[in-house]
Enzyme design. Structure first.
Site, PDB file in Angstrom:
ATOM      1  N   ASP A  21      -1.794   1.855   3.708  1.00  0.00           N
ATOM      2  CA  ASP A  21      -1.808   1.102   4.484  1.00  0.00           C
ATOM      3  C   ASP A  21      -2.230  -0.734   5.308  1.00  0.00           C
ATOM      4  OD1 ASP A  21       1.453   0.770   4.698  1.00  0.00           O
ATOM      5  OD2 ASP A  21       1.047  -0.672   5.506  1.00  0.00           O
ATOM      6  N   TYR A  27      11.165 -13.405  -4.473  1.00  0.00           N
ATOM      7  CA  TYR A  27      11.131 -11.597  -4.058  1.00  0.00           C
ATOM      8  C   TYR A  27      11.536 -11.279  -5.700  1.00  0.00           C
ATOM      9  CZ  TYR A  27      11.353  -6.896  -3.525  1.00  0.00           C
ATOM     10  OH  TYR A  27      11.906  -5.606  -3.790  1.00  0.00           O
ATOM     11  N   HIS A  47      18.346  -5.155   6.096  1.00  0.00           N
ATOM     12  CA  HIS A  47      19.073  -4.093   5.326  1.00  0.00           C
ATOM     13  C   HIS A  47      20.748  -3.785   6.064  1.00  0.00           C
ATOM     14  CE1 HIS A  47      15.128  -3.826   4.079  1.00  0.00           C
ATOM     15  NE2 HIS A  47      15.977  -3.856   2.726  1.00  0.00           N
ATOM     16  N   PHE A  50      27.431 -11.494   5.381  1.00  0.00           N
ATOM     17  CA  PHE A  50      27.033 -12.091   5.290  1.00  0.00           C
ATOM     18  C   PHE A  50      28.156 -12.525   3.683  1.00  0.00           C
ATOM     19  CE2 PHE A  50      22.375 -11.062   6.625  1.00  0.00           C
ATOM     20  CZ  PHE A  50      23.551 -11.631   7.622  1.00  0.00           C
ATOM     21  N   ARG A  54      24.095 -14.472   2.085  1.00  0.00           N
ATOM     22  CA  ARG A  54      22.996 -15.057   2.735  1.00  0.00           C
ATOM     23  C   ARG A  54      22.106 -15.933   2.026  1.00  0.00           C
ATOM     24  NH1 ARG A  54      19.793  -9.668   3.739  1.00  0.00           N
ATOM     25  NH2 ARG A  54      20.877  -9.081   1.826  1.00  0.00           N
TER      26      ARG A  54
HETATM   27  N1  UFG Z   1      24.433  -7.704   4.304  1.00  0.00           N
HETATM   28  C1  UFG Z   1      24.799  -8.203   5.003  1.00  0.00           C
HETATM   29  N2  UFG Z   1      24.565  -8.022   6.343  1.00  0.00           N
HETATM   30  C2  UFG Z   1      23.316  -7.438   6.881  1.00  0.00           C
HETATM   31  C3  UFG Z   1      22.021  -7.145   6.298  1.00  0.00           C
HETATM   32  C4  UFG Z   1      22.903  -7.121   4.622  1.00  0.00           C
HETATM   33  O1  UFG Z   1      25.978  -8.640   5.018  1.00  0.00           O
HETATM   34  O2  UFG Z   1      22.644  -7.630   8.575  1.00  0.00           O
HETATM   35  C5  UFG Z   1      24.835  -7.341   2.840  1.00  0.00           C
HETATM   36  C6  UFG Z   1      23.452  -8.784   2.804  1.00  0.00           C
HETATM   37  O3  UFG Z   1      24.516  -9.957   2.047  1.00  0.00           O
HETATM   38  C7  UFG Z   1      23.992  -8.046   0.874  1.00  0.00           C
HETATM   39  C8  UFG Z   1      24.380  -6.173   0.711  1.00  0.00           C
HETATM   40  O4  UFG Z   1      24.580  -6.394   2.486  1.00  0.00           O
HETATM   41  O5  UFG Z   1      24.827  -8.058   0.236  1.00  0.00           O
HETATM   42  C9  UFG Z   1      22.769  -5.378   0.691  1.00  0.00           C
HETATM   43  O6  UFG Z   1      21.609  -6.385   1.287  1.00  0.00           O
HETATM   44  P1  UFG Z   1      20.664  -5.942   1.748  1.00  0.00           P
HETATM   45  O7  UFG Z   1      19.693  -6.630   2.714  1.00  0.00           O
HETATM   46  O8  UFG Z   1      20.816  -4.239   2.706  1.00  0.00           O
HETATM   47  O9  UFG Z   1      20.413  -5.083   0.457  1.00  0.00           O
HETATM   48  P2  UFG Z   1      18.950  -6.632  -0.651  1.00  0.00           P
HETATM   49  O10 UFG Z   1      20.523  -5.901  -1.490  1.00  0.00           O
HETATM   50  O11 UFG Z   1      19.413  -7.832  -0.415  1.00  0.00           O
HETATM   51  O12 UFG Z   1      18.000  -6.038  -1.521  1.00  0.00           O
HETATM   52  C10 UFG Z   1      17.410  -4.884  -1.504  1.00  0.00           C
HETATM   53  C11 UFG Z   1      16.216  -4.813  -1.974  1.00  0.00           C
HETATM   54  C12 UFG Z   1      15.307  -5.419  -2.177  1.00  0.00           C
HETATM   55  C13 UFG Z   1      15.956  -5.307  -3.636  1.00  0.00           C
HETATM   56  C14 UFG Z   1      17.456  -5.035  -3.673  1.00  0.00           C
HETATM   57  C15 UFG Z   1      17.354  -5.036  -4.766  1.00  0.00           C
HETATM   58  O13 UFG Z   1      15.982  -4.744  -0.359  1.00  0.00           O
HETATM   59  O14 UFG Z   1      14.543  -4.780  -2.287  1.00  0.00           O
HETATM   60  O15 UFG Z   1      17.900  -4.451  -2.989  1.00  0.00           O
HETATM   61  O16 UFG Z   1      18.954  -4.242  -5.252  1.00  0.00           O
HETATM   62  F1  UFG Z   1      15.454  -5.745  -4.667  1.00  0.00           F
END
Ligand code: UFG
Length: 325
Positions: free
Chosen positions: A34, A143, A191, A210, A284
């Site tokens: 890492d 990504y 996340h 979001f 988002r």
């Molecule tokens: N969300 C919110 N508020 C936040 C964070 C997230 O509303 O503060 C929502 C996002 O808009 C999304 C959901 O919660 O609809 C999940 O968001 P995350 O950021 O937790 O995860 P993502 O779905 O964006 O992405 C994750 C991983 C990626 C992977 C993806 C695959 O970070 O690496 O899951 O499903 F590709």
């Protein structure tokens, strides 16, 4: 017979650290790489650690030859959808070019298997659900595109060089080590589950949700949350079957059940008996409305069972981790 040695890139990160512990507890000799120093809780499970970037071919080759490593799990990557939309070149550099250099260095050291941390984000907006491994891959954010690009490089290289490959498409990795030693601790955190837990524990800002105008049952995005220890177990099973002669393949790793953002928040409120401070915000960029896995292939071919990926356990282990740190 000496235990198998496995090299985990990204061993200081959220997923790599849990994999390190899981594999060490299974009796494998685990080596880490890492560019971030190894946290003490992770270091105790590593035989040796290479503190460098994936691109440092010379150091990678020397380390891998010294320890006689032939099996690699490649977790090191940038992995934030929103950030990738803002900085696509950074994602190309880290997730494609650096991974390619890393793979080439390993090839000169007798590589036998390479298991790659890929993502459901390679599929894009689903054409059908649950998503199977043969669903078209049309990423809607950089990504996902960078992860798809490296999937292709990996398969091509395997055909040319004869090592076994695994492509693990994670849905939403979440949860923390049930023993409380490790957890998710990004700065800034993006996340959902950690952000909502931090908001309710007054360790972070008000949760922004979001978008509430998606075509889902309550208007918020639907995701398939998978516990990081269950992810580790799938990798262990694939590595074991590769060692018995299986050629590898691509697998979706998810629970097979989706929860909306509001449903996740409600579970956190139920467990804490508190209201999560939250506001609805704009969508988002780069977020698909719904991502839910078909995990039938992993279950059938790897004998994968999920032990921690129910929503209550995902939330409980995350809350415990934040109460501990
Ligand atoms: N969300 C919110 N508020 C936040 C964070 C997230 O509303 O503060 C929502 C996002 O808009 C999304 C959901 O919660 O609809 C999940 O968001 P995350 O950021 O937790 O995860 P993502 O779905 O964006 O992405 C994750 C991983 C990626 C992977 C993806 C695959 O970070 O690496 O899951 O499903 F590709």
């Amino acid at each position: 017979m000496e235990a198998t040695s496995v090299f985990i890139s990204g061993s200081s990160g959220y997923i790599g650290s849990h994999f390190t512990k899981f594999f060490a507890k299974k009796g494998l000799r685990v080596f880490g790489l890492d560019r971030v120093a190894s946290p003490p809780a992770v270091q105790s499970y590593l035989q040796d650690f290479l503190h460098t970037d994936l691109k440092n071919e010379t150091l990678v080759k020397t380390f891998v030859k010294k320890h006689g490593i032939h099996h690699v799990i490649h977790c090191a990557a940038l992995c934030l959808v929103g950030e990738s939309v803002e900085k696509p070149d950074l994602y190309e550099e880290n997730n494609v070019k650096s991974s390619d250099i890393f793979l080439r260095a390993l090839l000169s050291c007798g590589l036998q298997s390479f298991i790659f941390s890929s993502t459901a984000a390679t599929y894009g907006e689903p054409k059908f659900s649950p998503i199977t491994e043969d669903h078209p891959q049309n990423p809607i954010n950089p990504y996902g595109q960078t992860k798809l690009d490296f999937e292709k490089i990996l398969i091509q290289s395997s055909q040319e060089n004869g090592f076994s490959w695994g492509i693990m498409r994670y849905f939403n990795a979440a949860g923390a080590d049930p023993e409380g030693e490790l957890g998710e601790n990004h700065d800034p955190e993006t996340h959902l589950i950690p952000n909502a837990c931090k908001a309710v524990l007054e360790m972070g800002p008000t949760l922004k949700i979001f978008g509430n105008d998606y075509q889902t049952r309550d208007g918020t995005c639907e995701r398939d949350y998978i516990h990081v220890m269950d992810l580790a177990d799938a990798h262990y099973r694939l590595l074991t079957s590769i060692q018995k002669g299986k050629q590898g393949g691509a697998y979706n790793l998810g629970l097979g059940v989706g929860y909306t953002v509001n449903e996740v928040v409600q579970e956190i409120e139920r467990q804490t008996d508190k209201v999560v401070p939250k506001v609805y915000a704009d969508r988002r960029p780069g977020d698909p409305s719904k991502l839910v896995a078909s995990n039938a292939k992993a279950k059938n071919e790897l004998g994968w069972t999920l032990n921690y990926s129910d929503l209550p356990t995902l939330v409980k282990t995350t809350l415990s981790w934040f109460k501990f740190i």
